[in-house]
Design a protein around this motif. Structure first.
Motif, PDB file in Angstrom:
ATOM      1  N   LEU A  21      68.623  26.061  22.611  1.00  0.00           N
ATOM      2  CA  LEU A  21      67.753  27.222  22.694  1.00  0.00           C
ATOM      3  C   LEU A  21      66.382  26.789  23.196  1.00  0.00           C
ATOM      4  O   LEU A  21      65.776  25.864  22.648  1.00  0.00           O
ATOM      5  N   ASP A  23      62.841  28.538  23.632  1.00  0.00           N
ATOM      6  CA  ASP A  23      62.184  29.761  23.203  1.00  0.00           C
ATOM      7  C   ASP A  23      60.708  29.698  23.561  1.00  0.00           C
ATOM      8  O   ASP A  23      59.994  28.808  23.115  1.00  0.00           O
ATOM      9  N   THR A  27      63.489  33.664  26.424  1.00  0.00           N
ATOM     10  CA  THR A  27      64.386  32.908  25.560  1.00  0.00           C
ATOM     11  C   THR A  27      65.640  32.575  26.352  1.00  0.00           C
ATOM     12  O   THR A  27      66.292  33.468  26.893  1.00  0.00           O
ATOM     13  N   LEU A  52      66.199  35.641  15.968  1.00  0.00           N
ATOM     14  CA  LEU A  52      66.729  36.085  17.254  1.00  0.00           C
ATOM     15  C   LEU A  52      68.145  36.615  17.094  1.00  0.00           C
ATOM     16  O   LEU A  52      68.851  36.239  16.151  1.00  0.00           O
ATOM     17  N   ASP A  56      68.291  39.259  22.225  1.00  0.00           N
ATOM     18  CA  ASP A  56      66.994  38.651  22.526  1.00  0.00           C
ATOM     19  C   ASP A  56      67.073  37.569  23.594  1.00  0.00           C
ATOM     20  O   ASP A  56      66.035  37.076  24.060  1.00  0.00           O
ATOM     21  N   ILE A  57      68.272  37.186  23.992  1.00  0.00           N
ATOM     22  CA  ILE A  57      68.433  36.111  24.973  1.00  0.00           C
ATOM     23  C   ILE A  57      68.179  36.677  26.371  1.00  0.00           C
ATOM     24  O   ILE A  57      68.808  37.650  26.785  1.00  0.00           O
TER      25      ILE A  57
END
Length: 154
Positions: A21, A23, A27, A52, A56-57
């Motif tokens: 990840l 961020d 993200t 998250l 949210d990605i």
């Protein structure tokens, strides 16, 4: 920007995978993993620990077409519209292009013949290996990248 590892069990293959990840203002998730309920829960828990969700990605980067790395990309894309990037040679299998899947399976059958694998053992291998889309889940729309390309995540 932070860079964090999310550990995913992977009993289907080598035993453990990692999703990564990134961020920051965007993200990004690298190699979201095999789409089993166990891996999905581990990935969702790992994201939740960082406040998250799949939605949210912003970006999914796939290092290669294997389902234990690319399998949840389509699901994540559906959740929030993430851009999914993959190398031009892997993208056709990730999007599950029928002609490429068929050609890849034909190559495997030629190799079985060339290697002299007995017919009963070929059947066992086919059952164990499945086709090249087993475990890929929902096919994502992929933005193709070529050798030497860069993907920038803000």
């Amino acid at each position: 920007m932070s860079f964090q590892r999310i550990i995913l069990d992977n009993v289907e293959y080598e035993g453990e995978n990692n999703a990564y990840l990134l961020d920051g203002t965007e993200t990004a998730l690298i190699d979201p993993g095999y789409p089993t309920s166990e891996n999905r829960a581990q990935l969702q828990d790992g994201l939740a620990e960082r406040d998250l969700t799949f939605a949210d990605i912003d970006v999914v980067l796939l290092t290669h077409h294997h389902s234990d790395h690319a399998g949840m990309a389509g699901e994540i894309q559906l959740a929030g519209g993430a851009r999914v990037y993959a190398h031009e040679l892997d993208a056709p299998l990730i999007v599950q292009d029928p002609a490429v899947v068929e050609a890849t399976q034909a190559t495997r059958e030629r190799r079985f013949e060339e290697w002299g694998i007995p017919p009963d053992k070929r059947a066992e291998l086919r059952d164990a290996l499945g086709d090249f889309t087993d475990g890929l889940g929902e096919p994502p729309d992929v933005e193709v990248i070529s050798d030497g390309a860069s993907v920038t995540v803000a």
